[in-house]
Design an enzyme around this catalytic site. Structure first.
Site, PDB file in Angstrom:
ATOM      1  N   GLU A 119       0.846  -1.187   0.000  1.00 38.44           N
ATOM      2  CA  GLU A 119       0.000   0.000   0.000  1.00 38.44           C
ATOM      3  C   GLU A 119       0.879   1.234   0.000  1.00 38.44           C
ATOM      4  O   GLU A 119       2.118   1.142   0.050  1.00 38.44           O
ATOM      5  CB  GLU A 119      -0.958  -0.032   1.191  1.00 38.44           C
ATOM      6  CG  GLU A 119      -1.937  -1.198   1.109  1.00 38.44           C
ATOM      7  CD  GLU A 119      -2.898  -1.285   2.278  1.00 38.44           C
ATOM      8  OE1 GLU A 119      -2.948  -0.322   3.080  1.00 38.44           O
ATOM      9  OE2 GLU A 119      -3.586  -2.306   2.406  1.00 38.44           O
ATOM     10  N   HIS A 155      -8.372  10.133   4.675  1.00 39.64           N
ATOM     11  CA  HIS A 155      -8.180   9.097   3.667  1.00 39.64           C
ATOM     12  C   HIS A 155      -8.458   9.697   2.303  1.00 39.64           C
ATOM     13  O   HIS A 155      -9.468  10.392   2.116  1.00 39.64           O
ATOM     14  CB  HIS A 155      -9.109   7.912   3.925  1.00 39.64           C
ATOM     15  CG  HIS A 155      -8.701   6.680   3.184  1.00 39.64           C
ATOM     16  ND1 HIS A 155      -8.881   6.541   1.817  1.00 39.64           N
ATOM     17  CD2 HIS A 155      -8.104   5.537   3.601  1.00 39.64           C
ATOM     18  CE1 HIS A 155      -8.418   5.356   1.437  1.00 39.64           C
ATOM     19  NE2 HIS A 155      -7.939   4.731   2.496  1.00 39.64           N
ATOM     20  N   ARG A 159      -0.520   9.521   2.463  1.00 33.35           N
ATOM     21  CA  ARG A 159      -1.930   9.876   2.364  1.00 33.35           C
ATOM     22  C   ARG A 159      -2.190  11.374   2.410  1.00 33.35           C
ATOM     23  O   ARG A 159      -3.082  11.875   1.714  1.00 33.35           O
ATOM     24  CB  ARG A 159      -2.713   9.189   3.485  1.00 33.35           C
ATOM     25  CG  ARG A 159      -2.904   7.702   3.265  1.00 33.35           C
ATOM     26  CD  ARG A 159      -3.655   7.070   4.400  1.00 33.35           C
ATOM     27  NE  ARG A 159      -3.972   5.673   4.096  1.00 33.35           N
ATOM     28  CZ  ARG A 159      -4.597   4.850   4.920  1.00 33.35           C
ATOM     29  NH1 ARG A 159      -4.976   5.292   6.116  1.00 33.35           N
ATOM     30  NH2 ARG A 159      -4.849   3.609   4.583  1.00 33.35           N
ATOM     31  N   HIS A 171     -10.292  10.214   8.617  1.00 33.96           N
ATOM     32  CA  HIS A 171     -10.149   8.761   8.702  1.00 33.96           C
ATOM     33  C   HIS A 171      -9.535   8.291  10.012  1.00 33.96           C
ATOM     34  O   HIS A 171     -10.079   7.409  10.675  1.00 33.96           O
ATOM     35  CB  HIS A 171      -9.293   8.285   7.537  1.00 33.96           C
ATOM     36  CG  HIS A 171      -9.148   6.799   7.430  1.00 33.96           C
ATOM     37  ND1 HIS A 171     -10.227   5.946   7.360  1.00 33.96           N
ATOM     38  CD2 HIS A 171      -8.032   6.003   7.360  1.00 33.96           C
ATOM     39  CE1 HIS A 171      -9.801   4.696   7.260  1.00 33.96           C
ATOM     40  NE2 HIS A 171      -8.479   4.702   7.276  1.00 33.96           N
ATOM     41  N   ARG A 229      -0.016   8.649   9.542  1.00 28.01           N
ATOM     42  CA  ARG A 229       0.046   7.200   9.726  1.00 28.01           C
ATOM     43  C   ARG A 229       0.368   6.474   8.419  1.00 28.01           C
ATOM     44  O   ARG A 229      -0.226   6.749   7.374  1.00 28.01           O
ATOM     45  CB  ARG A 229      -1.298   6.680  10.260  1.00 28.01           C
ATOM     46  CG  ARG A 229      -1.351   5.161  10.422  1.00 28.01           C
ATOM     47  CD  ARG A 229      -2.670   4.732  11.021  1.00 28.01           C
ATOM     48  NE  ARG A 229      -3.792   4.970  10.135  1.00 28.01           N
ATOM     49  CZ  ARG A 229      -4.235   4.099   9.226  1.00 28.01           C
ATOM     50  NH1 ARG A 229      -3.630   2.941   9.065  1.00 28.01           N
ATOM     51  NH2 ARG A 229      -5.273   4.395   8.483  1.00 28.01           N
TER      52      ARG A 229
END
Length: 502
Positions: free
Chosen positions: A110, A224, A268, A328, A363
């Site tokens: 990811e 997100h 992100r 998120h 994160r």
């Protein structure tokens, strides 16, 4: 010892099971039903299985890099060193992670990961598989479960956590404990757009603030990048881009490369801001193009997303789908040491409610489920140990959450009365993806005004609103105190209208 765990996601149930297995009497108190919360909605996976070219050290480096250098190195080291053991434990508890025909765990990649090291279950249903297994294990164990119980406050006596005050069926009562483990999740419903389920209103952080616990880094709310832009919020997993899906503008151009050389696999915060700016520039949502993966792959690898998008009228195997960012994951929270201890003796915090130092300013994908499992287990072990001093002083580049008035900001809009939607829109506009000094001051002044006129809360909804107002003020204050842009906290020199069209 008598241990009360508040919350029933991966962090709370891992802590409860480990505490029970260590011989403690355990009670799990949960706001809804056992297993409710964010864990069951997690489409991503659990990072921490390393192939021959990968290592725990590289995972740690990726985590610190994604955190914009603000992650605590010791906490990150604990996370990656304990990863394999915690994943093996989840397997032993019944989580069927996806495997190849020869039985090997399938590893995905990811955004911002340098290697494929993430295990998934059911393609895009990892959280649901984990929640199911942990709930079943908890039900089998002699653990007391109290459902539909709202955390009203912590019970503090002589500076020590002695239990919790809960609201059940309209009545308040105290539940005593030798140790309290908060695992209540984050505060996504501070914002107008969020991936979090209803009820994620920051109750544990607010209770800790009222009790005087150290809280930090609330300015770091991760948005997100890809939530379906039509209908109710539905997350489109980062793993879709990890498999090769692209983000395109109205002309079909992959615009994120204008901002970062990793394009769609950038951290992100970078991707989310790029989407917000592009959507504003073109006056419509950007699109996620997964058509190159083909219908069979999409249906097999992402069965939940495939089903929901089709139910919403999108054939994502044939056409790109509209997406937008949404709140998120909260990187800040109640400050803890490496074993979940907070600044209040007897009080532990694990999972999203905690500020462990792992995530820094942003994160890394698929570290949150891992964090819940790792630190949930560590807190349960620490419960039976002598209490150590409160967490070490925070680094100079962190900010404790304080609430103070501001001067010189324009009044918020028309001085409208408080409502939860009004607060959520305020936070989205002024304390969201793109922030300015003026907007933060405006938001803080509005929150202070609303709090000054709010009646004493009685019902669950009123207490949730009070918690959101408290956290909104603390978040805006923390964002004002951090004058530089870093990670998920981005400040522009002038007011930006960009999010109005998102």
């Amino acid at each position: 010892m008598n241990v009360v765990v508040v919350g029933s996601g991966i962090a709370g149930l891992t802590a409860a099971l480990h505490a029970h297995e260590a011989g403690h009497a355990v009670t799990v108190v949960t706001k809804g039903a056992l297993g409710d919360g964010c864990t069951g909605f997690a489409q991503g996976g659990v990072a921490g299985i390393y192939g021959p070219a990968d290592s725990a050290a590289q995972h740690a480096a990726d985590t610190i890099d994604a955190g914009a250098g603000l992650s605590d190195a010791a906490a990150v080291d604990v996370l990656v060193q304990d990863a394999a053991e915690r994943i093996a434990e989840l397997i032993a508890r019944g989580v069927a992670f996806d495997r190849s025909p020869d039985g090997e765990l399938l590893l995905g990649r990811e955004a911002a990961h340098s290697h494929a090291r993430i295990v998934h279950a059911g393609g895009d249903a990892t959280g649901a598989a984990i929640a199911h297994a942990l709930v079943a294990a908890t039900r089998r164990a002699p653990i007391t479960v109290v459902e539909a119980a709202f955390l009203a406050d912590l019970v503090i006596e002589d500076g020590i956590a002695r239990g919790i005050r809960v609201l059940v069926d309209g009545a308040l009562s105290d539940l005593g404990a030798d140790a309290v483990i908060l695992a209540t999740g984050g505060a996504g419903h501070l914002y107008a757009h969020t991936t979090n389920p209803v009820g994620t209103t920051g109750d544990g952080i607010a209770a800790a603030l009222r009790a005087g616990a150290a809280v930090a880094d609330l300015e770091f709310m991760q948005f997100h990048p890809t939530v379906l832009a039509e209908g109710s919020a539905f997350l489109i997993s980062e793993a879709v881009r990890g498999e090769g899906a692209t983000l395109i503008d109205v002309d079909g151009r992959r615009f994120v490369f204008d901002t970062h050389p990793d394009g769609e696999l950038a951290p992100r915060d970078v991707v989310s801001r790029a989407i917000a700016r592009q959507a504003a520039a073109q006056g419509s949502p950007v699109r996620l193009d997964a058509t190159m993966l083909g219908a069979p792959v999409l249906a097999h690898r992402f069965p939940t997303i495939d089903r929901v998008t089709r139910e919403r009228g999108f054939d994502w195997a044939m056409h790109a789908i509209p997406v937008t960012p949404a709140a998120h994951y909260l990187m800040g929270g109640v400050v803890t040491d490496l074993d979940g201890r907070t600044s209040i003796p007897g009080l532990f915090a694990v999972g999203e409610v905690a500020r462990t130092g792992v995530h820094g300013a942003n994160r890394l994908a698929s570290n949150s489920l891992l964090e819940g499992a790792v630190f949930g287990a560590r807190a349960a072990t620490a419960v039976g140990m002598p209490w150590k001093p409160s967490p070490a002083p925070l680094p100079a580049d962190t900010r404790s959450a304080t609430i103070a008035g501001t001067a010189g900001a324009r009044p918020h809009r028309d001085g409208s009365p408080f409502s939860r939607p009004a607060l959520q829109r305020l936070m989205w506009d002024d304390v969201g993806l793109l922030r300015t000094d003026e907007g933060l001051k405006r938001a803080l002044d509005a929150v202070i005004r609303w709090r000054s006129t709010a009646p004493a809360p009685a019902t669950v909804a009123e207490r949730e609103d009070a918690n959101l107002l408290l956290l909104a003020g603390a978040t805006a204050s923390a964002a004002l105190a951090r004058t530089e842009s870093v990670g998920a906290h981005y400040r522009e020199p002038v007011a930006s209208p960009l999010l109005e069209t998102v």
